[in-house]
Structures are given as structure tokens and as C-alpha cells.
Design a protein around this motif. Structure first.
Motif, PDB file in Angstrom:
ATOM      1  N   UNK A 317      39.139  36.603  43.197  1.00 15.28           N
ATOM      2  CA  UNK A 317      39.045  37.574  44.285  1.00 15.28           C
ATOM      3  C   UNK A 317      39.019  38.998  43.736  1.00 15.28           C
ATOM      4  N   UNK A 318      39.905  39.297  42.806  1.00 21.92           N
ATOM      5  CA  UNK A 318      39.947  40.634  42.220  1.00 21.92           C
ATOM      6  C   UNK A 318      38.666  40.946  41.440  1.00 21.92           C
ATOM      7  N   UNK A 319      38.159  39.952  40.735  1.00 19.28           N
ATOM      8  CA  UNK A 319      36.914  40.173  39.983  1.00 19.28           C
ATOM      9  C   UNK A 319      35.771  40.547  40.919  1.00 19.28           C
ATOM     10  N   UNK A 320      35.668  39.865  42.040  1.00 19.04           N
ATOM     11  CA  UNK A 320      34.605  40.178  43.001  1.00 19.04           C
ATOM     12  C   UNK A 320      34.874  41.507  43.707  1.00 19.04           C
ATOM     13  N   UNK A 321      36.139  41.761  44.047  1.00 13.42           N
ATOM     14  CA  UNK A 321      36.482  43.017  44.711  1.00 13.42           C
ATOM     15  C   UNK A 321      36.233  44.211  43.798  1.00 13.42           C
ATOM     16  N   UNK A 322      36.356  43.999  42.497  1.00 10.25           N
ATOM     17  CA  UNK A 322      36.142  45.088  41.543  1.00 10.25           C
ATOM     18  C   UNK A 322      34.681  45.425  41.309  1.00 10.25           C
TER      19      UNK A 322
END
Length: 330
Positions: A317-322
Motif C-alpha cells: 500500500x505504501x509503495x503504491x501511495x508513494x
């Protein structure tokens, strides 16, 4: 366990820790005296917070600081990475009251911090409380943030979660749902992408004409609660399923399941089943491949996350949000 059982277990075990709340201190000391009378070694420890410092006293020795609580509520025996060491910040909207996430159920914030540490990003976390959830405030916060977290909790939070999920789906904002959060996401998907406007949760409105999530029952009609560690059957054709294959267990605590009769229609509309329970096939994870990130788990991956070993759902999730192409506001 009764007092005698506790003492007997202590006599047989190498170490036995008996935790108790502060108001039961007199009881704990009485059990300790009984144990000593039976030649069972006992040590008595008391802990308390002094600000953000965790103080410990053993056998009435002088207190000493043994750990500190960081700004995400995690109990740390050593310092984590500082803000200046991170490469960039990540703006996350977490639905719910700050006090609830800080004092009642701190696991979600702690797990997000674990994922942020693992990816070397600074977590800029803002809460969206029902008390301040006007259409303008929701739009403003979702425009500002890089990603949205819909956590588990009381079903009373579902209406706000569904408002946020609908807006996030419209903006293609990376969104992750945990337990109730997944239920809210799937319900909104069915309402928006399948035209099932009356679709809702059985727990939220038992009189609704059609349910996205229904109660689980035994053949005799009594309620079923899936509780504890559960092995997942991960769908390898799903991106999320392949990722979950590296961590194929999740903690569960739920009485409702995605309605099996709804699954074929959801899949035809583009939602993908990423994992189900290996023991009974109850769906435990879903994703929407056509979105940047719209994934949820019926269980509680935040409860198996730890510092140095964050849950893969949250790191993805964080990778995509970043990967935000452009930000609005500062």
C-alpha cells in the motif's frame, strides 16, 4: 485460572508471567504470598508510564526507564530512525477518532509506522473523525493525502468509511481496508460499479433488501465467529495473493463474511479474490487490479506486523501511495 491453578502452573513452568491491571494489585500480592509459602519463587514487577517513558520496578526496587513510547504509540527499547533520515514523507489519511487509534486500538497506527520504517519514509498521518466529516473536509483531506486507510472497528464507523471509500474510488486514491474497512470498500464497489444502490452490511442494517456481508452461522442457526490465527489459501493469479503467499497467516476476529452469492458478480465487475481461508473458503482478501491500489483484508494484518517485519499488505500500500505523480497543497 483460579489462584491454585496459577500457583500450580508456576511451580511446573520455568517462567510464568501473570499480568494484572492496577486495581488488582492486592490480589496479585496475595497470590504471591501463597506461592512463596509453597516454595514457588515469585518476583513482583510494576510498570507505569511517566510521560512517554515506560518505568519498571521489580520487587520494590527503584524505578528505571526500560522503554519509550514513540510518536506512533509503539513501545521502543531503542530509538527508531529520525525524521531527517527519511528520503520523503508519505501523507496518509486514517479514518477514525485519534483517541481511539491512540488509546483503544493502537495496532493500526503502530503497523503503519512499522511499514514506514521498513520503506524509509516519514509517515505524515492525519485522522478523519466523524465529528469533522463534512463533504468539504473529506474532499480536502483526500486531495491532500497519498493514500487512505479504512481500519477495523465498530460497524457504526461504516457509513463514514463508505463515504471515504466512494471518494477514494472516484479519485483512484490508493486505499487499504482492514476488516470492517474491507467490508466498506466492497460494499461501495458493488454500489458504484454494479449499480446495487441498496447494498449494505447486514450488521449495519439487518432489514436491508440485499447484503454485501452476511452473518456466519452454524447449521443450528447460532452465530459463528472466526477468531485467532488463520491460514490463508492465496490465489497466485492475483498480485496481492502472490504477495500474501509470503505471509500466509492472518489474525481473525469477525462474524460476517462476503456473501458467496455476490462473488461471481463482483468478479465479473472486476474485483478479484486474492485469498480465502484454507479451512472453510471464507474470502479473506480482495483487490481491484484496474485501480492504482484498492485492496482489503477481512482479518487484521496490523496485528501480525512488527518492527522490522511489517505486513506485506501495508508495505505494498505504501509503495503504491508513494507513486503520486503530483501533489496538491503542502
Amino acid at each position: 485460572m483460579c489462584d491454585d491453578e496459577i500457583i500450580a502452573a508456576a511451580g511446573q513452568a520455568r517462567d510464568l508471567v501473570v499480568a494484572y491491571p492496577e486495581h488488582m494489585s492486592d490480589w496479585a500480592r496475595a497470590v504471591g504470598h501463597q506461592a512463596r509459602a509453597l516454595a514457588v519463587p515469585v518476583r513482583h514487577a510494576e510498570s507505569r508510564f511517566a510521560g512517554n517513558e515506560l518505568m519498571l520496578s521489580v520487587d520494590e526496587e527503584a524505578e528505571r526507564c526500560v522503554a519509550r513510547r514513540d510518536r506512533y504509540g509503539r513501545i521502543m527499547t531503542q530509538s527508531g530512525p529520525g525524521q531527517a533520515e527519511h528520503r520523503r514523507d508519505l501523507r496518509i489519511c486514517l479514518v477514525g477518532q485519534p483517541r481511539h487509534h491512540q488509546a483503544v486500538n493502537p495496532a493500526t497506527v503502530a503497523a503503519l509506522a512499522d511499514a514506514a520504517d521498513a520503506l524509509d519514509v516519514a509517515l505524515d498521518l492525519r485522522f478523519l473523525d466523524a465529528a469533522d466529516s463534512s463533504p468539504d473536509s473529506v474532499s480536502e483531506l483526500l486531495t491532500w493525502c497519498d493514500g487512505v486507510v479504512l481500519p477495523g472497528g465498530d460497524v457504526a464507523n461504516a457509513p463514514l468509511q463508505m463515504i471515504v471509500a466512494r471518494k477514494a474510488l472516484d479519485l483512484d486514491k490508493p486505499t487499504v481496508g482492514l476488516c470492517l474497512g474491507m467490508q466498506s470498500m466492497v460494499t461501495v464497489f458493488a454500489q458504484v460499479r454494479m449499480g446495487l444502490r441498496d447494498m449494505t452490511l447486514a450488521e449495519l442494517d439487518p432489514q436491508a433488501p440485499v447484503f454485501s456481508f452476511e452473518s456466519m452461522t452454524h447449521p443450528d442457526g447460532t452465530s459463528v465467529r472466526k477468531l485467532g490465527k488463520n491460514k490463508l489459501h492465496c490465489v497466485e493469479t492475483s498480485d496481492l495473493g502472490r504477495a500474501l503467499g509470503t505471509q500466509p497467516f492472518v489474525r481473525l476476529n469477525h462474524r460476517y463474511r462476503l456473501a458467496p452469492t455476490l462473488v461471481p458478480s463482483l468478479q465479473a465487475a472486476g474485483l478479484v479474490v486474492a485469498a480465502d481461508s484454507a479451512d472453510d473458503g471464507v474470502i479473506q482478501a480482495v483487490e481491484l487490479p484496474s485501480s492504482r491500489f484498492f485492496c482489503g483484508m477481512q482479518g487484521h494484518p496490523e496485528c501480525t506486523s512488527s518492527r522490522g517485519q511489517p505486513h506485506v499488505l501495508l508495505t505494498r500500500f505504501f509503495e503504491k501511495a508513494g507513486q503520486q505523480p503530483e501533489r496538491i497543497g503542502s
